[in-house]
Design an enzyme around this catalytic site. Structure first.
Site, short mmCIF file in Angstrom:
data_model
loop_
_atom_site.label_atom_id
_atom_site.label_comp_id
_atom_site.label_asym_id
_atom_site.label_seq_id
_atom_site.Cartn_x
_atom_site.Cartn_y
_atom_site.Cartn_z
N GLU A 113 0.83 -1.21 0.00
CA GLU A 113 0.00 0.00 0.00
C GLU A 113 0.86 1.26 0.00
OE1 GLU A 113 -2.45 -1.71 3.28
OE2 GLU A 113 -4.11 -1.02 2.04
N GLU A 133 -3.63 -9.70 3.27
CA GLU A 133 -4.50 -9.41 4.42
C GLU A 133 -5.59 -10.46 4.58
OE1 GLU A 133 -3.33 -7.17 2.32
OE2 GLU A 133 -2.73 -5.35 3.42
#
Ligand code: 3H9
Length: 712
Positions: A113, A133
């Site tokens: 990210e 995730e």
């Protein structure tokens, strides 16, 4: 406190200027996770770079083997501390000067990210990118759900987020995630060159948030979302975070960027609060913790370059393949040429099938088989550093093999038995070097199954245990330390919950109903399906062997015997608990089996009652948890987490429930004990509360309290 934080922040994120470029380096071993100090350090470094008039671009790097392995997983479940990672990513994107990242090793989760929020992205060829995730019950929570689709398109971004697996640098470039590849090994130099080139060409800041999905791509994007939604009830059935991922990505099409970020945060916090997230994070740390055993802390592993295997049956061949796959040369010993040839064929069969399915090239198969050699004389094992015995499961046969190993193996060779229940203490005592004897319990197929139980007998030397754990790592297996008892950790617990399934059957539940309940809980298969796959004859033989020593007070359910007497052993005979017409592997329910079950129930005089799915699972899990508690109580497992890891990797326990003892903590130990006591009212011989469970309930404790690091 604040002072020490800012001091630390300076240590973990450093800035230095190289001409017009500010080089910002994260140095937070072991994997540059984005803990609070790193987040503070990044904020400070970006502010400083914006204020410094000499700086015209920022180069962001991770020191060490990996770029950034994501958010700091240890912080989940703690109160969040500012600055939050989404704010750090927004800050990177809002930088007034171009931010360039140069990625080596892994850029995972929050690490990716950060990459997405930067303006320009360079990767060394060995870099790996993933949004894992979902494997922790989460979704990318620092803008990933909104930025990844903008850079790589909705379909590719959904794939990355839903399967959680890494992609390489080249693929990342093809997908638009990376702008530039570099075939060097120095991210600093490659990054600096790229930053200078960008400055020379007057490249502007380039916020990812400003990108739009092109109108022409909208129909394909909607289709990809529909396809992902369709998977939610299949591949991702029962899981919470995949659905939230799809919802968050939907916002990319429907909402402005900031609104999408707000939704992402809301969904992230929802995921964070689920039992699934807690279970998956427990599993992540438990599997790493399981490898930390006292013996490995006290001793260095012995050298391990050549392996011997005695026995070329299914197990021996599978173990050989596991070793060859790890690049270890193998000498296989069998009693005669015919058996040896069969052993070689068993090994070759595994590779041939990979070649046939296009999963391996012929040259690679030949290379691996080239590391294999065979012999009918034990003398061939003279230079092996470790020998695994995988012969018939019988004490006399195994001790004969160990006598030979004692005679021919060089001093210091590790002598391992692949027994699944025999007493290794006794086996070790039969030879002159008990300190070298250990149990390596592989699971079938040994080249596929992840679990390795390392069974530690009384007299074994510490460095033999350390060597076994080092071997497991080389084989990419998950190792769990077990003490000596009948069945060690996994099979001992299995025997008890399998028995609970027999009692449910005797008392009125159908095998199909039990299997379905167990599958719905999250196991890939129910217990009767497993028997059909493994072969009913195997458990039948075990029952006959144990008949003489069986506790006469325990109820015996003869239903399975009735099927075996008819030759119904499962898939290999075309019928067992299920019917398998024409070699099919998907079983069909069999009315004749139900008739036999009904008849046997009558003979046993058991009062047949009906069970809900919940009743079934309460019995099944109570039996599993109770025996797991006994295994910890008796020191067969060092800690509850070792049991959890064994059940996750060897028995199909659903990872999103964390293992039986994590699950027990989650549903409440008092509830589990109350169930066991209620069941005991009807069958006190089978349902005996484990002393550890009773003790924990009395003092209001949890299994997780016993998960401290093992003492070195
Ligand atoms: C996320 O990023 C959420 C965001 O989207 C949003 C936030 C708002 N944190 O595996 P290893 C430790 S979710 C803390 O043995 P390897 C690990 O426990 C995160 N600790 O090494 C071990 O500690 P110890 C998404 C971490 O070389 C040590 O580092 N990221 C973390 O075989 C070495 O680890 C992931 O899911 C972490 N993120 O493999 C990536 N990562 O030595 C998870 C590792 O005390 N990590 N540790 O036992 C991995 O996949 C592997 O660790 C990695 C290295 C491939 C990086």
């Amino acid at each position: 406190m604040a002072a020490s934080h800012s001091h630390l922040a300076q240590d973990v994120v450093t800035s230095r200027r190289e001409g017009p470029v500010s080089i910002v380096t994260i140095n937070y071993p072991p994997v540059n996770a984005l803990g609070v100090e790193v987040r503070r350090g990044l904020m400070a470094a970006l502010d400083a770079a914006d204020q410094d008039t000499e700086v015209r671009a920022v180069l962001l790097l991770g020191a060490g083997r990996h770029f950034i392995a994501g958010a700091d997983i240890r912080e989940f479940g703690q109160p969040p501390q500012a600055p939050l990672l989404p704010d750090v990513c927004n800050r990177i994107e809002a930088s007034a000067k171009p931010v360039v990242v140069a990625v080596q090793g892994a850029a995972l989760g929050g690490g990716l990210e950060v990459v997405l929020a930067a303006h320009y992205r360079l990767a060394l060829l060995g870099a790996k990118f993933a949004l894992p995730e979902v494997t922790l019950g989460l979704l990318p929570g620092a803008g990933g759900t909104q930025r990844a689709p903008r850079l790589m398109g909705v379909e590719a971004a959904l794939n990355l987020m839903l399967d959680g697996k890494p992609i390489g640098a080249r693929q990342a470039q093809t997908l638009g995630l990376v702008d530039r590849l570099d075939d060097g090994t120095d991210p600093v130099q490659a990054g600096l060159d790229y930053a200078r080139e960008l400055l020379a060409s007057g490249a502007p800041v380039r916020p990812t948030r400003d990108r739009r999905i092109p109108v022409a791509d909208m129909p394909a994007a909607s289709q990809a979302l529909d396809a992902a939604r369709a998977l939610l009830n299949k591949k991702y059935r029962g899981l919470f975070s995949p659905a939230r991922i799809v919802d968050a990505v939907q916002a990319v099409l429907d909402r402005p960027f900031d609104e999408g970020l707000r939704l992402e945060r809301e969904y992230f916090l929802q995921c964070l609060d689920t039992p699934q997230r807690r279970a998956l994070v427990h599993a992540f740390f438990a599997e790493r913790e399981a490898a930390k055993v006292p013996e490995a802390g006290r001793a260095q592993p012995r050298a391990l370059n050549r392996v011997g295997i005695v026995g070329g049956g299914t197990m021996g061949a599978g173990i050989a393949v596991a070793m060859l796959d790890a690049g270890l040369p193998v000498v296989m010993v069998e009693r005669d040429e015919t058996s040896l040839e069969r052993g070689r064929a068993n090994v070759a069969k595994v590779y041939d099938s990979l070649v046939k399915r296009g999963r391996m090239v012929v040259a690679e198969r030949d290379r691996r088989l080239g590391l294999w050699s065979g012999a009918t004389d034990y003398q061939a094992l003279a230079d092996a550093d470790l020998v695994v015995e995988a012969v018939f499961e019988d004490m006399a046969v195994k001790s004969a093999v160990f006598a030979e190993l004692d005679r021919v193996c060089k001093p210091g060779a590790v002598l391992a038995s692949n027994t699944s229940y025999l007493d290794i203490n006794q086996l070790a005592k039969t030879i002159s070097r008990p300190q070298d004897v250990i149990g390596l319990h592989f699971f079938s197929p040994a080249n596929v199954m992840k679990l390795l139980e390392i069974v530690v007998p009384e007299q074994v030397a510490d460095d033999v245990v350390a060597t076994s754990f080092a071997l497991a790592r080389r084989l990419k297996k998950i190792a769990v330390r077990a003490g000596v008892c009948d069945g060690f950790i996994g099979n001992r617990i299995l025997a008890v919950y399998r028995q609970a399934a027999e009692y449910l059957l005797a008392d009125g539940a159908s095998p199909y109903q039990i299997d379905q309940a167990v599958r719905r809980f999250g196991f890939p298969m129910g217990p009767f399906q497993v028997t059909d796959l493994a072969g009913g004859d195997i458990s039948w033989a075990a029952r006959k062997r144990r008949a003489a020593t069986r506790d006469p007070a325990l109820r015996y359910v003869p239903i399975a015997d009735r099927l075996c007497e008819r030759g119904w052993f499962g898939q290999k005979t075309g019928r067992g608990w299920y019917l398998y017409p024409e070699g099919s592997r998907a079983g069909q329910e069999d009315p004749e089996v139900l008739a036999i079950v009904a008849e046997e129930r009558l003979k046993m005089g058991a009062a047949s009652r009906s069970f809900t799915e919940e009743d079934i699972m309460r019995h099944y899990m109570a039996a599993m948890i109770n025996e797991a508690a006994n295994v910890v109580h008796q020191g067969i497992a060092l800690r509850p987490l070792d049991v959890d890891v064994a059940m996750l990797y060897g028995y199909g326990f659903p990872r999103h429930r964390g293992g039986p003892l994590h699950y027990a903590d989650e549903i409440g130990l008092d509830a589990v004990l109350a169930d066991i006591r209620a069941f005991a009212a009807e069958d006190p011989h089978f349902w005996k509360p484990s002393p550890l469970l009773v003790e924990l309930v009395e003092r209001g404790g949890h299994f997780k309290d016993l998960n401290q690091p093992a003492q070195g």
